[in-house]
Write an enzyme that holds these catalytic residues in place. Structure first.
Site: not given
Ligand code: HPA
Length: 306
Positions: A44, A75, A97, A99-100, A133, A238-239, A262, A274
């Site tokens: 991203s 994505h 990812h 989770y998908e 990210a 998450m990757s 963030n 998101h």
């Molecule tokens: N936590 C987990 N995965 C993320 C975050 C987060 O705060 N920000 C972007 N991907």
């Protein structure tokens, strides 16, 4: 679950090496003599960098046999094969990812997640440049900063669990190892190039530990505090870690960074979404920073290796 889906999963699991080889063969025919030195995950915020890949042959993931398609908005799924600042690369816009696909039967979720890395290794690509990210845990990190990944904590299922695959290490006839060391996973020399590339963005560039969770939830307060104060992680996402584990197992060098989208408060509050993550990555200041660092990295790599 339908019998057909189960049969497909069984086939993917049992013939994984052949599935990877089919995808690699398809791409090999489209390299037109180029010998890519890097696979680059254009996570991203870095999608526009694909436009800087010169002479690019583009291949939609959907054209590549067995290749996982991305399903997350923002994505895309396209491969760009060309040169970046003179370095031959395979750029990948969009990643799968875990989770998908985590509900895929017979471990196919993780096998799909790391499939592109295996394909790169089977093409003989020696280096894996990863971007992602993540949420900032380290209190010094600000939204839009960059964290060069120096180590990681894999809190996702390990992609090497299960059947020991019959893959070769890049540039060798040796089979991949069952027990893979992960010390020095992020290559020192490449990381040093990346550090130099980030130098002019000094106050926005950090180095730290990336913690990988499955998501797709963002962290509850106690989790964020445990990751920061217990695990001493600097960022959470998450990757990446399954990909880097496979890159190392296949004998590739890994290097990369996180974009902090963030930040978690001192009290462990991670009130992100998101939409917020995407908005940060779409801001031109952040995009320019990420693009400038990657370009500079490849320019220096080219100077050192030409
Ligand atoms: N936590 C987990 N995965 C993320 C975050 C987060 O705060 N920000 C972007 N991907």
């Amino acid at each position: 679950m339908s019998l057909e889906r189960l049969q497909k999963a069984l086939d993917f699991q049992a013939f994984y090496e052949q599935k990877v080889a089919q995808a690699a063969d398809y791409i090999k025919e489209r390299l037109s003599g180029l010998k890519p030195a890097f696979g680059v995950v254009l996570g991203s915020g870095l999608g526009e960098l694909a436009g800087s890949i010169e002479g690019a042959v583009t291949i939609p993931y959907s054209d590549i046999p067995n290749f996982p398609m991305t399903t997350v908005p923002g994505h895309e799924g396209t491969m760009f094969i060309g040169t970046l600042e003179g370095v031959p690369v395979v750029g990948m816009k969009g990643r799968k990812h875990f989770y998908e696909v985590a509900d895929g039967p017979l471990n196919t979720g993780m096998l799909l997640t790391v499939f592109p890395v295996h394909v790169l290794a089977s093409l003989g690509v020696e280096n894996y440049f990863v971007t992602n990210a993540s949420g900032g845990l380290n209190p010094n990190y600000k939204v839009g900063d960059v964290m060069i990944i120096t180590s990681h904590i894999n809190h996702m299922p390990n992609p090497l669990l299960g059947r020991h695959h019959d893959f070769k290490r890049v540039g060798s006839q040796d089979q991949v190892w069952r027990f893979q060391p992960m010390n020095g996973a992020y290559d020192k020399e490449l990381t040093s190039l990346l550090r130099d590339a980030g130098f002019s963005h000094d106050s926005h560039v950090h180095e730290g530990t990336y913690m990988a969770v499955t998501g797709p939830t963002y962290e509850a307060e106690a989790e964020a505090i445990a990751f920061r104060d217990g695990f001493k992680a600097d960022a959470v996402g998450m990757s990446t870690t399954p990909e880097v584990i496979i890159a190392r197992n296949r004998g590739m060098k890994a290097v990369g960074f996180s974009c902090i989208t963030n930040v978690v408060t001192e009290d462990g509050i991670n009130a992100t979404s998101h939409e917020e993550v995407k908005a940060v990555l779409e801001s031109s200041e952040v995009k320019n920073r990420l693009t400038s660092i990657v370009r500079k990295f490849f320019r220096s790599y080219q100077e050192e290796n030409s």
